[in-house]
Write a protein that holds these residues in place. Structure first.
Motif, PDB file in Angstrom:
ATOM      1  N   VAL A  23      22.096  19.439  42.547  1.00 17.71           N
ATOM      2  CA  VAL A  23      22.253  18.494  42.911  1.00 17.71           C
ATOM      3  C   VAL A  23      22.524  17.151  41.296  1.00 17.71           C
ATOM      4  CG1 VAL A  23      21.628  16.305  43.803  1.00 17.71           C
ATOM      5  CG2 VAL A  23      21.363  18.137  44.767  1.00 17.71           C
ATOM      6  N   LYS A  24      21.123  17.518  40.565  1.00 15.18           N
ATOM      7  CA  LYS A  24      21.688  17.092  39.117  1.00 15.18           C
ATOM      8  C   LYS A  24      22.653  17.504  38.859  1.00 15.18           C
ATOM      9  CE  LYS A  24      18.403  16.697  35.122  1.00 15.18           C
ATOM     10  NZ  LYS A  24      18.204  17.281  34.538  1.00 15.18           N
ATOM     11  N   SER A  25      23.186  18.571  38.483  1.00 19.37           N
ATOM     12  CA  SER A  25      25.355  18.309  38.269  1.00 19.37           C
ATOM     13  C   SER A  25      25.932  17.517  38.666  1.00 19.37           C
ATOM     14  CB  SER A  25      25.408  19.913  38.550  1.00 19.37           C
ATOM     15  OG  SER A  25      25.334  20.590  39.820  1.00 19.37           O
ATOM     16  N   LEU A  39      26.225  10.271  47.768  1.00 17.67           N
ATOM     17  CA  LEU A  39      24.623   9.386  48.014  1.00 17.67           C
ATOM     18  C   LEU A  39      24.245   9.189  46.600  1.00 17.67           C
ATOM     19  CD1 LEU A  39      23.151  12.037  50.085  1.00 17.67           C
ATOM     20  CD2 LEU A  39      23.189  10.112  50.414  1.00 17.67           C
ATOM     21  N   LEU A  40      24.509   9.832  45.510  1.00 20.18           N
ATOM     22  CA  LEU A  40      24.087   9.230  43.838  1.00 20.18           C
ATOM     23  C   LEU A  40      24.690   7.817  43.217  1.00 20.18           C
ATOM     24  CD1 LEU A  40      23.404  12.571  42.064  1.00 20.18           C
ATOM     25  CD2 LEU A  40      21.116  10.871  42.679  1.00 20.18           C
ATOM     26  N   SER A  41      26.173   7.710  43.426  1.00 19.84           N
ATOM     27  CA  SER A  41      26.415   6.895  43.425  1.00 19.84           C
ATOM     28  C   SER A  41      26.380   5.465  44.414  1.00 19.84           C
ATOM     29  CB  SER A  41      28.455   7.557  43.637  1.00 19.84           C
ATOM     30  OG  SER A  41      28.665   7.636  44.797  1.00 19.84           O
ATOM     31  N   ARG A  42      26.363   5.775  45.448  1.00 22.09           N
ATOM     32  CA  ARG A  42      26.005   4.274  46.218  1.00 22.09           C
ATOM     33  C   ARG A  42      24.954   3.904  45.645  1.00 22.09           C
ATOM     34  NH1 ARG A  42      26.815   6.410  52.489  1.00 22.09           N
ATOM     35  NH2 ARG A  42      26.888   4.139  52.697  1.00 22.09           N
ATOM     36  N   GLY A  43      23.707   4.258  45.089  1.00 22.32           N
ATOM     37  CA  GLY A  43      22.256   3.896  44.338  1.00 22.32           C
ATOM     38  C   GLY A  43      21.433   4.223  45.382  1.00 22.32           C
ATOM     39  N   THR A  44      20.244   3.629  45.074  1.00 15.22           N
ATOM     40  CA  THR A  44      18.429   4.074  45.028  1.00 15.22           C
ATOM     41  C   THR A  44      18.753   3.614  47.024  1.00 15.22           C
ATOM     42  OG1 THR A  44      18.122   3.597  42.952  1.00 15.22           O
ATOM     43  CG2 THR A  44      16.259   4.226  44.545  1.00 15.22           C
ATOM     44  N   TYR A  45      19.313   2.549  46.797  1.00 13.01           N
ATOM     45  CA  TYR A  45      18.906   1.747  48.275  1.00 13.01           C
ATOM     46  C   TYR A  45      19.345   2.449  49.128  1.00 13.01           C
ATOM     47  CZ  TYR A  45      19.110  -1.006  52.259  1.00 13.01           C
ATOM     48  OH  TYR A  45      19.028  -1.835  53.672  1.00 13.01           O
ATOM     49  N   LYS A  46      21.332   2.937  48.909  1.00 13.65           N
ATOM     50  CA  LYS A  46      21.291   4.313  50.023  1.00 13.65           C
ATOM     51  C   LYS A  46      20.302   4.763  50.391  1.00 13.65           C
ATOM     52  CE  LYS A  46      24.160   1.269  51.942  1.00 13.65           C
ATOM     53  NZ  LYS A  46      24.132   0.823  53.485  1.00 13.65           N
ATOM     54  N   ALA A  48      17.218   5.913  49.670  1.00 18.24           N
ATOM     55  CA  ALA A  48      16.272   5.729  50.667  1.00 18.24           C
ATOM     56  C   ALA A  48      16.651   5.834  51.680  1.00 18.24           C
ATOM     57  CB  ALA A  48      15.468   4.474  50.030  1.00 18.24           C
ATOM     58  N   GLN A  49      17.245   5.151  51.727  1.00 18.23           N
ATOM     59  CA  GLN A  49      17.304   4.544  54.115  1.00 18.23           C
ATOM     60  C   GLN A  49      18.122   5.994  53.896  1.00 18.23           C
ATOM     61  OE1 GLN A  49      21.641   2.438  53.674  1.00 18.23           O
ATOM     62  NE2 GLN A  49      20.475   1.825  56.242  1.00 18.23           N
ATOM     63  N   LYS A  50      18.455   6.812  53.482  1.00 12.94           N
ATOM     64  CA  LYS A  50      19.264   7.971  54.485  1.00 12.94           C
ATOM     65  C   LYS A  50      18.100   8.825  54.149  1.00 12.94           C
ATOM     66  CE  LYS A  50      22.023  10.931  55.995  1.00 12.94           C
ATOM     67  NZ  LYS A  50      22.738  10.933  57.733  1.00 12.94           N
ATOM     68  N   PHE A  51      17.332   8.820  53.441  1.00 15.51           N
ATOM     69  CA  PHE A  51      15.968  10.134  52.980  1.00 15.51           C
ATOM     70  C   PHE A  51      15.143   9.715  54.242  1.00 15.51           C
ATOM     71  CE2 PHE A  51      11.178   9.964  52.477  1.00 15.51           C
ATOM     72  CZ  PHE A  51      11.594  11.340  52.006  1.00 15.51           C
ATOM     73  N   ILE A  82      14.623  15.421  47.118  1.00 14.41           N
ATOM     74  CA  ILE A  82      15.733  15.616  45.725  1.00 14.41           C
ATOM     75  C   ILE A  82      16.287  14.123  45.496  1.00 14.41           C
ATOM     76  CG2 ILE A  82      16.629  17.788  44.743  1.00 14.41           C
ATOM     77  CD1 ILE A  82      14.983  19.801  46.240  1.00 14.41           C
ATOM     78  N   VAL A  83      17.574  14.323  46.097  1.00 17.03           N
ATOM     79  CA  VAL A  83      18.687  13.821  46.133  1.00 17.03           C
ATOM     80  C   VAL A  83      17.479  11.478  44.944  1.00 17.03           C
ATOM     81  CG1 VAL A  83      20.071  12.357  46.981  1.00 17.03           C
ATOM     82  CG2 VAL A  83      20.502  14.417  47.073  1.00 17.03           C
ATOM     83  N   LEU A  84      16.531  11.622  45.904  1.00 17.09           N
ATOM     84  CA  LEU A  84      16.145  10.847  45.530  1.00 17.09           C
ATOM     85  C   LEU A  84      15.069  10.965  43.837  1.00 17.09           C
ATOM     86  CD1 LEU A  84      13.948   9.507  48.232  1.00 17.09           C
ATOM     87  CD2 LEU A  84      15.436   7.713  46.666  1.00 17.09           C
ATOM     88  N   TRP A  85      14.717  11.783  43.609  1.00 18.78           N
ATOM     89  CA  TRP A  85      14.172  12.561  42.589  1.00 18.78           C
ATOM     90  C   TRP A  85      15.353  12.514  41.390  1.00 18.78           C
ATOM     91  CZ3 TRP A  85      11.666  18.040  43.894  1.00 18.78           C
ATOM     92  CH2 TRP A  85       9.853  17.278  44.324  1.00 18.78           C
TER      93      TRP A  85
END
Length: 124
Positions: A23-25, A39-46, A48-51, A82-85
């Motif tokens: 995921v980090k890569s 997911l990462l390009s959509r930002g923290t809010y999205k 967190a919403q998916k989580f 992990i995506v949130l991390w």
């Protein structure tokens, strides 16, 4: 891509570290090629919403007693955590260290030792 493992080999927590690395890569790569990158390009809010959506699905399967579906939803929850991390810049070793710090401590005692937090309008 995650390395292929034999179905005969036991699953273990090392898969979480490998997943974190994958995921980090993906951070900053083409969102059209990778779900993690999207997911990462959509930002923290999205993220967190998916989580949250995945966590609710996990809870539904637990309450329904559908163990096989609970296993799959649990994997989804771990992936999205992990995506949130990665988004927050948290390393798995930070979380493992915190779990180790808490090991052997009563959950009641650990929770009572936490500082009380109050939400401000900015936090909401």
């Amino acid at each position: 891509m995650l390395p292929q493992t034999s179905l005969d080999s036991p699953a273990n927590s090392a898969v979480l570290n490998r997943l974190f690395d994958v995921v980090k890569s993906r951070k900053g790569t083409d969102p059209s090629v990778s779900h993690s990158a999207r997911l990462l390009s959509r930002g923290t809010y999205k993220i967190a919403q998916k989580f949250g959506e995945e966590a609710v699905e996990c809870l539904i399967e637990a309450v329904a007693g559908r163990k096989d579906l609970l296993i799959g939803e649990s994997a989804d929850v771990l992936y999205h955590l992990i995506v949130l991390w990665v988004d927050a810049g948290i390393q798995p070793s930070d979380v493992w260290a915190e779990l180790e710090r808490r090991e052997g401590t009563s959950g009641i005692a650990e929770k009572a030792s936490r500082p009380k937090q109050t939400l401000t309008k900015k936090d909401k």
